[in-house]
Design an enzyme around this catalytic site. Structure first.
Site, PDB file in Angstrom:
ATOM      1  N   ARG A  55      96.640  48.823  40.241  1.00 18.85           N
ATOM      2  CA  ARG A  55      95.471  48.614  41.091  1.00 18.85           C
ATOM      3  C   ARG A  55      94.737  49.887  41.443  1.00 18.85           C
ATOM      4  O   ARG A  55      93.517  49.964  41.348  1.00 18.85           O
ATOM      5  CB  ARG A  55      95.894  47.983  42.434  1.00 18.85           C
ATOM      6  CG  ARG A  55      95.732  46.540  42.540  1.00 18.85           C
ATOM      7  CD  ARG A  55      96.815  46.028  43.456  1.00 18.85           C
ATOM      8  NE  ARG A  55      98.100  46.405  42.896  1.00 18.85           N
ATOM      9  CZ  ARG A  55      98.738  45.677  41.997  1.00 18.85           C
ATOM     10  NH1 ARG A  55      98.273  44.537  41.621  1.00 18.85           N
ATOM     11  NH2 ARG A  55      99.878  46.086  41.473  1.00 18.85           N
ATOM     12  N   THR A  56      95.477  50.884  41.891  1.00 15.20           N
ATOM     13  CA  THR A  56      94.783  52.057  42.422  1.00 15.20           C
ATOM     14  C   THR A  56      93.993  52.744  41.311  1.00 15.20           C
ATOM     15  O   THR A  56      92.811  53.042  41.469  1.00 15.20           O
ATOM     16  CB  THR A  56      95.791  53.016  43.085  1.00 15.20           C
ATOM     17  OG1 THR A  56      96.526  52.271  44.045  1.00 15.20           O
ATOM     18  CG2 THR A  56      95.079  54.157  43.786  1.00 15.20           C
ATOM     19  N   LYS A  84     104.690  69.654  29.039  1.00 13.63           N
ATOM     20  CA  LYS A  84     104.955  70.966  28.409  1.00 13.63           C
ATOM     21  C   LYS A  84     105.295  72.027  29.447  1.00 13.63           C
ATOM     22  O   LYS A  84     105.493  73.182  29.117  1.00 13.63           O
ATOM     23  CB  LYS A  84     103.712  71.434  27.642  1.00 13.63           C
ATOM     24  CG  LYS A  84     103.246  70.523  26.542  1.00 13.63           C
ATOM     25  CD  LYS A  84     102.029  71.172  25.871  1.00 13.63           C
ATOM     26  CE  LYS A  84     101.352  70.219  24.920  1.00 13.63           C
ATOM     27  NZ  LYS A  84     100.029  70.730  24.516  1.00 13.63           N
ATOM     28  N   HIS A 133      98.878  57.233  51.655  1.00 16.12           N
ATOM     29  CA  HIS A 133      98.074  56.535  50.644  1.00 16.12           C
ATOM     30  C   HIS A 133      96.745  56.161  51.311  1.00 16.12           C
ATOM     31  O   HIS A 133      96.484  54.994  51.604  1.00 16.12           O
ATOM     32  CB  HIS A 133      98.835  55.299  50.162  1.00 16.12           C
ATOM     33  CG  HIS A 133      98.305  54.685  48.905  1.00 16.12           C
ATOM     34  ND1 HIS A 133      97.055  54.968  48.388  1.00 16.12           N
ATOM     35  CD2 HIS A 133      98.868  53.787  48.057  1.00 16.12           C
ATOM     36  CE1 HIS A 133      96.877  54.271  47.279  1.00 16.12           C
ATOM     37  NE2 HIS A 133      97.967  53.549  47.050  1.00 16.12           N
TER      38      HIS A 133
HETATM   39  C1  NCD Z   1     101.295  50.725  46.753  1.00 13.20           C
HETATM   40  C2  NCD Z   1     101.690  52.169  46.473  1.00 13.20           C
HETATM   41  O1  NCD Z   1     101.496  52.635  45.343  1.00 13.20           O
HETATM   42  O2  NCD Z   1     102.168  52.789  47.394  1.00 13.20           O
HETATM   43  N1  NCD Z   1     100.590  50.135  45.708  1.00 13.20           N
HETATM   44  C3  NCD Z   1      99.235  50.276  45.660  1.00 13.20           C
HETATM   45  O3  NCD Z   1      98.720  51.361  45.563  1.00 13.20           O
HETATM   46  N2  NCD Z   1      98.488  49.172  45.819  1.00 13.20           N
HETATM   47  C4  NCD Z   1     102.419  49.888  47.213  1.00 13.20           C
HETATM   48  C5  NCD Z   1     103.643  49.792  46.352  1.00 13.20           C
HETATM   49  O4  NCD Z   1     103.719  50.367  45.264  1.00 13.20           O
HETATM   50  O5  NCD Z   1     104.561  49.095  46.776  1.00 13.20           O
END
Ligand code: NCD
Length: 308
Positions: A55-56, A84, A133
């Site tokens: 998703r991100t 590397k 995040h």
């Molecule tokens: C989350 C993350 O990467 O922290 N996912 C995301 O970015 N939507 C949550 C997760 O991985 O559980």
């Protein structure tokens, strides 16, 4: 750190007013997408992902493409020169010559800060280890704003891996700045929210919170239920992961006392923590939440690139 360039490593770097503006722009993009389709013509986003993502990374790429820009990058460290032995700061300095803005995800907490010190272009933290995040939090705030029509006066249940879940740490930090917010922290003892978040965010801001390991105990009070995955990749010991991974499975029965306007969220990916029979409950917003991630990232790219 380069003073003229604005980065985003931690949600605290954005003021409440700036977050409100990003939400306004994202809502305008949803209402009038055509107005924005050429805003980033000629601009390039680099996605540097040293850790897995669906998703991100894709929502950042979709965001830049929907703004008329282009994207390049890598989706695993093994396919870059890191394999590397190249240092992060060298990679960042080189990419600064290839792109106008970077979204990076790294398995090490604090890596984006190191990157910012060397970067001539804006860097967005797309997740650093079990730490932060911020763009997931912007996605979550847009979702709450659209679904609940407010960011104040909310009882928010956070359930699952509150220890390693970086989305939880950033969301608590952001929501602690709004009025009359209460948190119900639902986790097994081993996956409790870290002390530093309790002390430096919740207690420092006098935010009310309750800790419990029972998902049903406070269900009837919740306005938001934010489910999370047990973060397998952060465990030192597989046996602990196996013991804890299915600790919570939200199903229809557990929702029997929930409010009619509860908003059920999850940053995704889901493993087992929400039963698929909850997906068709109108209170489930996690797929919509994933979609909103594109619009708020569009707004953030416009802000950091200072596109009017
Ligand atoms: C989350 C993350 O990467 O922290 N996912 C995301 O970015 N939507 C949550 C997760 O991985 O559980």
């Amino acid at each position: 750190m380069n003073k003229e360039v604005r980065h985003l490593t931690n949600i605290e770097e954005l003021s409440v007013d700036e977050i409100d503006d990003l939400i306004k722009v994202a809502n305008d993009i949803i209402a009038n997408p055509n107005k924005y389709k050429d805003k980033c013509n000629g601009k390039i986003l680099a996605t540097l992902f040293f850790e897995p993502s669906t998703r991100t990374r894709l929502s950042f790429e979709s965001a830049m493409l929907r703004l008329g820009g282009n994207v390049l990058g890598f989706s695993e460290a093994n396919s870059s020169s890191v394999a590397k032995g190249e240092s992060l700061s060298d990679t960042i300095q080189v990419v600064g010559g290839y792109a106008d803005i970077i979204a990076m995800r790294h398995y090490k907490e604090g890596a984006p800060l190191v990157a910012c010190n060397k970067s001539s272009i804006p860097i967005i933290n797309a997740g650093d280890g079990g730490h932060n995040h911020p763009t997931q939090t912007l996605t979550d705030l847009l979702t709450i704003n659209r679904e609940k029509k407010r960011l104040n006066n909310l009882v928010i249940g956070l359930c699952g891996d509150l220890k390693f879940g970086r989305t939880v740490h950033s969301l608590i930090t952001a929501m602690s700045r709004y009025k009359n917010i209460k948190f119900i922290l639902i986790s097994p003892k081993e996956l409790e929210l870290p002390e530093y978040v309790k002390k430096e965010v919740l207690e420092k801001n006098n935010i009310e919170y309750i800790e419990t390991n029972n998902i049903e105990e406070y269900m009837s009070r919740l306005d938001i239920l934010y489910m999370t995955r047990v973060q397998k990749e952060r465990f030192f010991n597989e046996a602990d992961y196996i013991r804890l991974k299915d600790y919570y499975i939200l199903d229809k029965n557990k929702l029997k006392n929930a409010k009619d306007d509860l908003c059920i969220m999850h940053p995704l990916p889901r493993v087992n923590e929400i039963s698929t029979d909850v997906d068709n409950d109108p209170r489930s917003k996690y797929f919509l939440q994933a979609k909103y991630g594109v619009y708020i990232r569009m707004a953030l790219i416009l802000k950091l690139l200072e596109v009017k």
